[in-house]
Design a protein around this motif. Structure first.
Motif, short mmCIF file in Angstrom:
data_model
loop_
_atom_site.label_atom_id
_atom_site.label_comp_id
_atom_site.label_asym_id
_atom_site.label_seq_id
_atom_site.Cartn_x
_atom_site.Cartn_y
_atom_site.Cartn_z
N LEU A 353 0.77 -1.29 0.07
CA LEU A 353 0.09 -0.01 0.01
C LEU A 353 1.03 1.20 0.06
CD1 LEU A 353 -3.10 0.53 -0.03
CD2 LEU A 353 -2.98 0.99 2.27
N ARG A 354 2.00 1.36 0.74
CA ARG A 354 2.79 2.34 0.57
C ARG A 354 3.46 2.48 -0.91
NH1 ARG A 354 1.80 5.10 5.26
NH2 ARG A 354 2.53 4.10 7.19
N ARG A 355 3.86 1.54 -1.40
CA ARG A 355 4.05 1.61 -2.66
C ARG A 355 3.27 2.24 -3.76
NH1 ARG A 355 6.28 -1.70 -6.19
NH2 ARG A 355 5.32 -3.47 -5.48
N ILE A 356 2.03 1.87 -3.59
CA ILE A 356 0.86 2.32 -4.33
C ILE A 356 0.57 3.51 -4.04
CG2 ILE A 356 -1.76 2.35 -4.82
CD1 ILE A 356 -1.51 -0.57 -4.36
N GLN A 357 0.78 4.33 -2.84
CA GLN A 357 0.50 5.76 -2.44
C GLN A 357 1.79 6.45 -3.09
OE1 GLN A 357 -0.06 4.88 1.87
NE2 GLN A 357 -1.46 6.53 1.68
N SER A 358 2.67 5.79 -3.26
CA SER A 358 3.97 6.59 -3.90
C SER A 358 3.81 6.73 -5.42
CB SER A 358 5.23 5.91 -3.37
OG SER A 358 5.65 5.99 -2.07
N GLU A 359 3.42 5.33 -6.00
CA GLU A 359 3.19 5.27 -7.36
C GLU A 359 2.04 4.84 -7.67
OE1 GLU A 359 2.95 5.69 -10.92
OE2 GLU A 359 4.98 6.57 -10.14
N GLU A 360 0.93 5.24 -8.29
CA GLU A 360 -0.27 4.99 -8.60
C GLU A 360 -0.40 3.56 -9.38
OE1 GLU A 360 -3.26 7.75 -9.68
OE2 GLU A 360 -2.95 8.95 -7.49
N SER A 361 0.63 3.58 -10.26
CA SER A 361 0.57 2.55 -11.28
C SER A 361 1.19 1.29 -10.95
CB SER A 361 1.50 2.76 -12.34
OG SER A 361 2.71 3.23 -12.26
N THR A 362 1.60 1.17 -9.60
CA THR A 362 2.24 -0.15 -8.98
C THR A 362 1.24 -1.14 -9.20
OG1 THR A 362 3.57 1.16 -7.46
CG2 THR A 362 3.19 -1.22 -6.73
N ARG A 363 1.59 -2.39 -9.33
CA ARG A 363 1.05 -3.70 -9.43
C ARG A 363 1.68 -4.62 -8.42
NH1 ARG A 363 -2.15 -0.83 -11.45
NH2 ARG A 363 -3.24 -1.18 -13.34
N SER A 364 0.80 -5.33 -7.79
CA SER A 364 1.24 -6.46 -6.96
C SER A 364 2.04 -7.40 -7.54
CB SER A 364 0.12 -7.09 -6.49
OG SER A 364 0.39 -8.20 -5.64
N ALA A 365 3.24 -7.95 -6.83
CA ALA A 365 4.00 -9.05 -7.40
C ALA A 365 3.23 -10.52 -7.07
CB ALA A 365 5.12 -8.98 -6.55
N CYS A 366 2.20 -10.47 -6.36
CA CYS A 366 1.46 -11.84 -6.00
C CYS A 366 0.96 -12.46 -7.62
CB CYS A 366 0.39 -11.39 -5.16
SG CYS A 366 -0.62 -13.10 -4.90
N THR A 367 1.20 -13.32 -7.83
CA THR A 367 0.71 -14.24 -8.99
C THR A 367 -0.32 -15.20 -8.76
OG1 THR A 367 2.42 -16.10 -8.51
CG2 THR A 367 3.21 -14.35 -9.65
N HIS A 368 -0.85 -15.15 -7.59
CA HIS A 368 -1.96 -15.99 -7.24
C HIS A 368 -1.82 -17.48 -7.51
CE1 HIS A 368 -3.15 -11.80 -7.95
NE2 HIS A 368 -2.91 -11.84 -9.09
N CYS A 369 -0.54 -17.92 -7.30
CA CYS A 369 -0.30 -19.53 -7.30
C CYS A 369 -0.58 -19.90 -6.12
CB CYS A 369 1.27 -19.62 -7.34
SG CYS A 369 2.10 -18.98 -5.77
N ASN A 370 -1.23 -19.38 -5.21
CA ASN A 370 -1.85 -20.01 -3.95
C ASN A 370 -0.61 -20.84 -3.06
OD1 ASN A 370 -3.99 -18.45 -3.79
ND2 ASN A 370 -4.89 -19.82 -5.61
#
Length: 406
Positions: A353-370
Motif C-alpha cells: 500500500l505504501r508503494r501504491i501511494q508513492s506510485e499509483e501504477s504499482t502492481r502487486s507481485a503476487c501471482t495468485h499461485c496460492n
C-alpha cells in the motif's frame, strides 16, 4: 468517487484510509498464545500502510479452534494480545480481532473437545461424529462470543470481526445443506439466521459503541444445497435491520467442501500433498482435485455477487477478493463499497500500500499461485519471500483443510 486514501469512519473508530488487511490465519501461535512472530506479522503489515489489520483467528472457546494451536479468548491471552495491539497502534493502524467458533471445521481430535454442527454429521477432520448443541448450549455459545468481544476490548482492539463465513459454526447454521434442524434454529431461513443475529446483538451489547463490530458473511457456500446469494442477501438485510453491525465483509466458499471459491487462482494440490505423510499423500492425489477446485483468477472476482448486496443494503460493505492495485480499489469505491480488504497480496508485499501511494501504477507481485495456502502449518507466508525461512513440517490427514480459509 471516494478517495481510497482519505480517512474513513467505521462505526466509532476512524481509519486512516479504506484498505483493511483481511483475516488470513497466521500459524504463529504454537501454544495458543501470542508470540513475537505473530506481533511482527501484524506490525509489518501496519507499517506497510493499511488502515486496519485483522488477527485471525481468536476462538471463543477451546473447542472452537480448528486445532489446539490457535488462540482462544481467555484472560491468559490478554497480555500477549495487548502487546500486539500496542505494536500495531505504534505504526498508526487500527487492529481487529476475528472471533468465532469453528463448528464443523474444528478438529475434535486435536482440541480434545467435540466439534459442533447444527445437525448430526461425521467430521472428516476429527474422524468422529460431531455434537449437535441443544438450545441451552446455543445460549452458552452466544454468551461466549460476547465474552470474547469483552476480552478483545480489554486487549486493546479497535474492532471485532465475527466469523459468519466458510461453514464455520454460524455459517453452518445458515447452510440448508448442513442445518437440518426443526427447532427455532432451523427449519427456515428465519430459523437458520437466528444464531447469527443473536450473536451480533450480544457482541454489540458487550462492547457498546466503544469498538467497531464487523461480520464476515458468506454470500454463498459454493456447494450443492448450500447457502445461496438470495438467501444470504435476506440474512444481511435482517442483520442490517437489527443495527448491531457497523459493516459487513462479504466472502464465499466452504473450508469443508470448497475453499478455492474464496481464493481463485492456481489450486496448489501438489504443494498440499508434499506436507502430508505418504499414505495420506496418495489419498490426497485422488481427492485433491475435488477438494481444491479451479477458479481462474481475475481482479475483484467476488464483485458480481457483492453487487447484489450493495443494491439491497445501505450499511457499509467491505469488498474482498482480488484487490491488488489502485484501479481495483477505485472500482470498488465507484461501485459503492466503503472499504476493500486485501490478503495474499500483503503476504507477498506487506508494504504494497505504501508503494501504491508513492506510485499509483504499482502492481502487486503476487501471482495468485496460492502456494501460500499449504504454509498455514508452518507459519503462513509467501514462499517467494526469501526473508521468511521455515522448517518443513509433515501434518496429519485430520489437519488438512481445517485452516484453509479464515
Amino acid at each position: 468517487m471516494k478517495d481510497v486514501f482519505a480517512p474513513a469512519e467505521l462505526g466509532p473508530i476512524t481509519l486512516r484510509n479504506k484498505v483493511i488487511k483481511a483475516a488470513t490465519f497466521e500459524g504463529r501461535t504454537p501454544d495458543a498464545l501470542v508470540t513475537d512472530e505473530l506481533i511482527e506479522f501484524h506490525r509489518e503489515v501496519a507499517a506497510g500502510g493499511v488502515a486496519m489489520t485483522t488477527v485471525a483467528y481468536c476462538a471463543v472457546a477451546p473447542g472452537g479452534r480448528t486445532d489446539r494451536h490457535q488462540i482462544w479468548m481467555r484472560p491468559e491471552a490478554v497480555a500477549g494480545l495487548r502487546k500486539l495491539t500496542d505494536a500495531v497502534h505504534a505504526e498508526g493502524a487500527a487492529v481487529s480481532a476475528q472471533i468465532g467458533h469453528a463448528g464443523p471445521v474444528a478438529n475434535a481430535a486435536s482440541n480434545r473437545a467435540p466439534a459442533l454442527a447444527p445437525s448430526r454429521m461425521f467430521s472428516p477432520l476429527g474422524m468422529r461424529m460431531m455434537k449437535v448443541p441443544d438450545e441451552a448450549e446455543i445460549r452458552e455459545l452466544v454468551a461466549a462470543h460476547a465474552n470474547a468481544a469483552r476480552l478483545a476490548e480489554q486487549s486493546g482492539f479497535d474492532a471485532v470481526e465475527i466469523h459468519f463465513g466458510h461453514n464455520y459454526l454460524v455459517s453452518s447454521f445458515l447452510s440448508p445443506r448442513l442445518n437440518r434442524r426443526t427447532d427455532r434454529y432451523g427449519a427456515s431461513t428465519t430459523g437458520r439466521a437466528r444464531l447469527a443475529r443473536e450473536i451480533a446483538c450480544a457482541v454489540r451489547e458487550a462492547v457498546g459503541d466503544r469498538l467497531a463490530v464487523i461480520a464476515k458473511l458468506n454470500m454463498e457456500d459454493g456447494v450443492p444445497g448450500g447457502l445461496t446469494v438470495p438467501e444470504s442477501v435476506q440474512v444481511a438485510a435482517w442483520l442490517e435491520a437489527d443495527g448491531a453491525l457497523d459493516a459487513l465483509e462479504l466472502t464465499a466458499g466452504s473450508s469443508l467442501l470448497n475453499p478455492m471459491l474464496l481464493f481463485h487462482g492456481d489450486a496448489p494440490r501438489r504443494e498440499f500433498a508434499k506436507v502430508l505423510p505418504v499414505p495420506a499423500r496418495w489419498g490426497f492425489r485422488v481427492v485433491g482435485r475435488a477438494f481444491l477446485k479451479e477458479y481462474p483468477y481475475r481482479e475483484a472476482y467476488l464483485l458480481e455477487r457483492a453487487r447484489q448486496f450493495r443494491r439491497e443494503l445501505s450499511m457499509p460493505l467491505i469488498l474482498l477478493g482480488g484487490i491488488t492495485n489502485l484501479d481495483t480499489m477505485r472500482l470498488a469505491m465507484t461501485e459503492g463499497f466503503d472499504y476493500v480488504a486485501m490478503g495474499r497480496a500483503l503476504l507477498r508485499e506487506p508494504n504494497l500500500l505504501r508503494r501504491i501511494q508513492s506510485e499509483e501504477s504499482t502492481r502487486s507481485a503476487c501471482t495468485h499461485c496460492n502456494e501460500c495456502m499449504p504454509t498455514i502449518y508452518t507459519g503462513t507466508r509467501c514462499v517467494f519471500r526469501p526473508d521468511q525461512p521455515h522448517e518443513p513440517l509433515q501434518v496429519s490427514p485430520s489437519d488438512l483443510g481445517a485452516r484453509v480459509s479464515e
